[in-house]
Write an enzyme that holds these catalytic residues in place. Structure first.
Site, PDB file in Angstrom:
ATOM      1  N   ARG A  26      48.129  33.879  38.641  1.00 52.70           N
ATOM      2  CA  ARG A  26      46.437  34.445  38.175  1.00 52.70           C
ATOM      3  C   ARG A  26      45.617  33.575  39.275  1.00 52.70           C
ATOM      4  NH1 ARG A  26      46.599  36.241  32.290  1.00 52.70           N
ATOM      5  NH2 ARG A  26      48.875  36.033  33.297  1.00 52.70           N
ATOM      6  N   ASP A  80      38.794  37.391  30.101  1.00 49.99           N
ATOM      7  CA  ASP A  80      39.243  37.922  29.293  1.00 49.99           C
ATOM      8  C   ASP A  80      37.749  38.297  28.172  1.00 49.99           C
ATOM      9  OD1 ASP A  80      41.873  38.194  29.439  1.00 49.99           O
ATOM     10  OD2 ASP A  80      42.761  36.858  28.543  1.00 49.99           O
ATOM     11  N   ASP A 112      41.455  35.303  35.811  1.00 49.11           N
ATOM     12  CA  ASP A 112      41.527  36.107  34.592  1.00 49.11           C
ATOM     13  C   ASP A 112      39.791  35.704  33.731  1.00 49.11           C
ATOM     14  OD1 ASP A 112      43.122  37.686  32.700  1.00 49.11           O
ATOM     15  OD2 ASP A 112      43.480  35.807  31.398  1.00 49.11           O
ATOM     16  N   ARG A 114      41.748  38.062  42.747  1.00 55.73           N
ATOM     17  CA  ARG A 114      43.179  38.606  41.851  1.00 55.73           C
ATOM     18  C   ARG A 114      43.800  39.930  41.889  1.00 55.73           C
ATOM     19  NH1 ARG A 114      43.462  38.399  35.837  1.00 55.73           N
ATOM     20  NH2 ARG A 114      46.045  39.139  35.230  1.00 55.73           N
TER      21      ARG A 114
END
Length: 164
Positions: free
Chosen positions: A95, A100, A98, A86
């Site tokens: 990307r 989160d 990712d 990344r």
């Protein structure tokens, strides 16, 4: 504060490269570096959100048991993103991977731009709520005080999100 066996919900996304392989690799690294993956949603294909002129994403929600603190979870997630290639070019851009942090148990964390839990935008994003509702529909949002299912039912986002 003792951080022992906390339940964490993460959302993974990828819209570059071999998306399925990257998500699988991220899950393996999360399982070994953050905590045991105990719940996994289906994979969802979602249109790009925020910056729409890019490839669609694959997204998956994970439920994890961890002994790490919230900031340790974030730092491990960022390390895994880097390990998988990344590079952060632009907000909401394409990307490889990712990761989160959506929820950390029922704890609210506000460290400004560094870390906010619950994720401050999750209640506006169908691509987060659809997979999350699959594994945590009855989880009560610690700020909104309603379940993930109820947040999804009230959602105004009509982004294309489909289980694959």
């Amino acid at each position: 504060m003792i951080f022992d066996n906390k339940k964490v919900y993460l959302l993974l996304g990828s819209n570059l490269g071999d998306r399925e392989q990257l998500i699988d690799e991220a899950i393996a690294l999360i399982n070994s570096g953050i905590g045991e993956v105990i719940e996994k949603s289906s994979v969802y294909e979602t249109a790009a959100w925020g910056k729409e002129d890019q490839p669609s994403f694959l997204n998956i929600a994970l439920g994890i048991n961890t002994k790490l603190t919230p900031i340790e979870v974030l730092n491990k997630a960022l390390t895994i993103e880097l390990e998988l290639g990344r590079v952060r070019h632009e907000k909401w851009g394409s990307r490889l991977i990712d990761i989160d942090v959506i929820f950390y148990d029922d704890i609210v964390v506000d460290m400004g731009a560094e870390l906010q839990i619950p994720h401050p935008q999750m209640q506006y994003r169908k691509f987060v709520l659809e997979p999350l509702a699959e594994i945590a529909a009855d989880y009560v949002h610690p700020v909104l005080k309603i379940t993930v299912r109820e947040v999804l039912e009230r959602l105004q986002d009509n982004l294309s999100v489909s289980r694959i």
